[in-house]
Motif scaffolding. Structure first.
Motif, PDB file in Angstrom:
ATOM      1  N   ALA A   1       0.811  -1.223   0.000  1.00  0.00           N
ATOM      2  CA  ALA A   1       0.000   0.000   0.000  1.00  0.00           C
ATOM      3  C   ALA A   1       0.839   1.265   0.000  1.00  0.00           C
ATOM      4  O   ALA A   1       0.555   2.203  -0.757  1.00  0.00           O
TER       5      ALA A   1
ATOM      6  N   GLN B   1       5.019   3.007   0.708  1.00  0.00           N
ATOM      7  CA  GLN B   1       6.458   2.783   0.869  1.00  0.00           C
ATOM      8  C   GLN B   1       7.129   4.127   1.081  1.00  0.00           C
ATOM      9  O   GLN B   1       6.855   5.076   0.338  1.00  0.00           O
TER      10      GLN B   1
ATOM     11  N   MET C   1       7.474  -1.345  -6.588  1.00  0.00           N
ATOM     12  CA  MET C   1       8.745  -0.630  -6.464  1.00  0.00           C
ATOM     13  C   MET C   1       9.361  -0.311  -7.824  1.00  0.00           C
ATOM     14  O   MET C   1      10.173   0.594  -7.933  1.00  0.00           O
TER      15      MET C   1
ATOM     16  N   MET D   1       7.642   2.836  -8.684  1.00  0.00           N
ATOM     17  CA  MET D   1       8.245   3.918  -7.875  1.00  0.00           C
ATOM     18  C   MET D   1       9.594   4.320  -8.468  1.00  0.00           C
ATOM     19  O   MET D   1       9.938   5.503  -8.508  1.00  0.00           O
TER      20      MET D   1
ATOM     21  N   MET E   1      11.145  10.191   0.651  1.00  0.00           N
ATOM     22  CA  MET E   1      10.226   9.879  -0.445  1.00  0.00           C
ATOM     23  C   MET E   1       9.131   8.981   0.129  1.00  0.00           C
ATOM     24  O   MET E   1       9.419   7.905   0.657  1.00  0.00           O
ATOM     25  N   GLU E   2       7.901   9.459   0.057  1.00  0.00           N
ATOM     26  CA  GLU E   2       6.755   8.691   0.573  1.00  0.00           C
ATOM     27  C   GLU E   2       5.789   8.419  -0.568  1.00  0.00           C
ATOM     28  O   GLU E   2       5.360   9.353  -1.243  1.00  0.00           O
ATOM     29  N   THR E   3       5.451   7.172  -0.749  1.00  0.00           N
ATOM     30  CA  THR E   3       4.637   6.780  -1.916  1.00  0.00           C
ATOM     31  C   THR E   3       3.414   5.985  -1.496  1.00  0.00           C
ATOM     32  O   THR E   3       3.497   5.095  -0.652  1.00  0.00           O
ATOM     33  N   LYS E   4       2.285   6.352  -2.098  1.00  0.00           N
ATOM     34  CA  LYS E   4       1.060   5.550  -1.975  1.00  0.00           C
ATOM     35  C   LYS E   4       0.826   4.856  -3.306  1.00  0.00           C
ATOM     36  O   LYS E   4       0.735   5.528  -4.339  1.00  0.00           O
ATOM     37  N   PHE E   5       0.702   3.536  -3.273  1.00  0.00           N
ATOM     38  CA  PHE E   5       0.413   2.781  -4.485  1.00  0.00           C
ATOM     39  C   PHE E   5      -1.101   2.676  -4.634  1.00  0.00           C
ATOM     40  O   PHE E   5      -1.809   2.297  -3.702  1.00  0.00           O
TER      41      PHE E   5
END
Lengths: 131, 119
Positions: free
Chosen positions: A68, A70, B49, B52, B72-76
């Motif tokens: 969800a 990272q 990833m 990303m 770096m903050e990521t929402k998939f």
């Protein structure tokens, strides 16, 4: 799958070693359509092997996983060459209904100085009731 | 605030395989069509990833070096399949050292959203 509850915490993976050198960067560049000699920040995804080790330990069905979120926090830029030891742990488990939220943390430590180079967090969602 | 839009060529299976090789993530959902189909997917999917990483490459193409990224903050949000063309929309506030990138597919569905802070 094992019953997911906070009683399992904390759970640690075996340390993973990552050598960031030109060959390692080139492998990621091939995937990322990239030409820079600088290590990409997402090269630290190699630390997810520890996360997968814990997921396998929990006997999670890979069909029922969702990565969800990272995040990465760098204490300093990555350079080449650099030898890292990456330590993954399962920090928290929350279960609501048929979904479990697994919060993982990975510390990336420079082997030489023993200083933390980066930390990362992964939130993995798992469907716990597949009946 | 500067806005940049970058087209990303279709994601190829060989990129997914290259990412699996580089990262050690050999989960069959990314590499084995039959396994993916047994879970209700039409084919394998790209690693989150990898998406990303493609977003980061787009950020570099917009002029920001990888070594300047502090967080770096990521929402998939959506899956990426082989053959998907992606677009990165990048918003750069360099005065405040903040960058935001949203990756879309051809159907304009959001693939991921990343927020970055720079050194």
């Amino acid at each position: 799958m094992k019953i997911l509850s906070k009683s399992l915490l904390p759970l640690f993976a075996s340390p993973q070693n990552l050598t960031i050198d030109a060959a390692c960067v080139e492998k990621f560049n091939l995937a990322f359509n990239r030409k820079s000699a600088e290590p990409p920040p997402t090269i630290l995804a190699a630390g997810l092997k520890g996360v997968f080790e814990i997921l396998n330990h929990l006997e999670v069905d890979w069909h029922h996983l969702l990565h969800a979120t990272q995040s990465f926090q760098f204490e300093r830029p990555l350079t080449t060459p650099m030898n890292l030891v990456m330590r993954a742990s399962l920090k928290d488990i929350r279960v609501r209904g048929q979904t479990a939220w697994l919060h993982f943390d990975v510390q990336s430590i420079d082997e030489g100085s023993q200083q933390t180079v980066a930390t990362s967090q992964s939130l993995i969602l798992v469907r716990v009731d597949t009946a | 605030m500067k806005k940049v839009r970058i087209e990303i060529p279709p994601v190829e299976r060989k990129q997914i395989e290259a990412y699996a090789d580089a990262s050690g993530d050999h989960n069959p959902i990314h590499l084995d069509d039959e396994f993916a189909k047994s879970g209700g997917l039409p084919s394998v999917i790209a690693h989150g990833m990898l998406s990303m990483g493609l977003a980061t490459t787009a950020i570099e193409q917009a002029g920001i070096s990888a070594s300047s990224i502090k967080t770096m903050e990521t929402k998939f949000k959506e899956k990426v399949f082989p053959g998907d063309s992606l677009v990165a929309e990048i918003e750069m506030d360099l005065e405040n050292k903040e960058v935001r990138v949203t990756l879309f597919n051809r159907a304009k569905a959001e693939i991921l959203i990343s927020s970055l802070r720079l050194f």
